[in-house]
Design an enzyme around this catalytic site. Sequence first.
Site, PDB file in Angstrom:
ATOM      1  N   ALA A  61     -42.349 -23.233 -53.893  1.00  0.00           N
ATOM      2  CA  ALA A  61     -42.959 -23.907 -52.750  1.00  0.00           C
ATOM      3  C   ALA A  61     -44.273 -24.565 -53.162  1.00  0.00           C
ATOM      4  CB  ALA A  61     -43.204 -22.909 -51.625  1.00  0.00           C
ATOM      5  N   GLY A 106     -39.007 -20.556 -54.386  1.00  0.00           N
ATOM      6  CA  GLY A 106     -38.062 -21.376 -53.639  1.00  0.00           C
ATOM      7  C   GLY A 106     -37.042 -22.051 -54.516  1.00  0.00           C
ATOM      8  N   GLU A 109     -34.440 -19.499 -55.059  1.00  0.00           N
ATOM      9  CA  GLU A 109     -33.715 -19.333 -53.795  1.00  0.00           C
ATOM     10  C   GLU A 109     -32.755 -20.493 -53.554  1.00  0.00           C
ATOM     11  OE1 GLU A 109     -36.550 -16.947 -50.770  1.00  0.00           O
ATOM     12  OE2 GLU A 109     -37.524 -18.622 -51.780  1.00  0.00           O
ATOM     13  N   GLU A 129     -43.113 -14.330 -55.580  1.00  0.00           N
ATOM     14  CA  GLU A 129     -43.916 -14.340 -54.352  1.00  0.00           C
ATOM     15  C   GLU A 129     -44.818 -13.121 -54.218  1.00  0.00           C
ATOM     16  OE1 GLU A 129     -40.230 -16.830 -53.512  1.00  0.00           O
ATOM     17  OE2 GLU A 129     -40.680 -14.939 -54.543  1.00  0.00           O
TER      18      GLU A 129
END
Length: 255
Positions: A61, A106, A109, A129
């Site tokens: 992110a 991300g 993911e 994270e």
Amino acid sequence: MTVSLEVAEGVGTLRLDRPPMNALDIATQDRLKELAEEATDRDDVRAVVIYGGERVFAAGADIKEMQNMDHAAMVRRSRALQDSFTAVARIPKPVVAAITGYALGGGCELALCADYRIAADNAKLGQPEILLGLIPGAGGTQRLPRLIGPSKAKDLIFTGRQVRADEALAIGLVDRVVPAAEVYEQAHAWAAKLAQGPAIALRAAKESVDTGLETDIDTGLAVERNWFAGLFATEDRERGMRSFVEEGPGKAKFV
């Protein structure tokens, strides 16, 4: 645009293009959702490759953007974040991630949303994270343990460590490791082969597997049973069985 959809030979390539690291900011997330839904709806897209380019898949992110968001802002945004990735996971066609360089946070993911993952031999994957005082928020706590098992997933999520391609292959986080220069070529070849297959049966297979992973076995068997019987109404089923009887296995040409 930070994400594009390019279609050739029945294969749609969802291409991330936000230099230098393909950070997944809000605009990129929203564009990804839009194009995933377009790939779902387009008849000329029969399989999908997710690709970040030769240098990096996606490094996560946009931390600078998130740093300025408070609790209320993230409460409003978190559903849209998850929805953008879920749109990729729910493309009812074969999806392969072509992973080069980093696939972190991300980015990892997003790779988890694919049906199959081909990684460069120099790739690094992880869910870092926890090092920011957070947990994965785009499906990592749910899709990762479903893929590699809870204990291995907890190791990655609890520590935030990165894994190299060889370890990712060993734990089932990726399915194939190839030289970096061959990642997209091999991913496209995987998708192109399936693009020639029976589209409705492939959709049925994907939905049956995915639904079964999320529910009890009786419900999963009911989904499988309904799709199995329903496929007897398709032209592809007629072609496949006729070709098998007349020519032998593996020679059917599907529409």
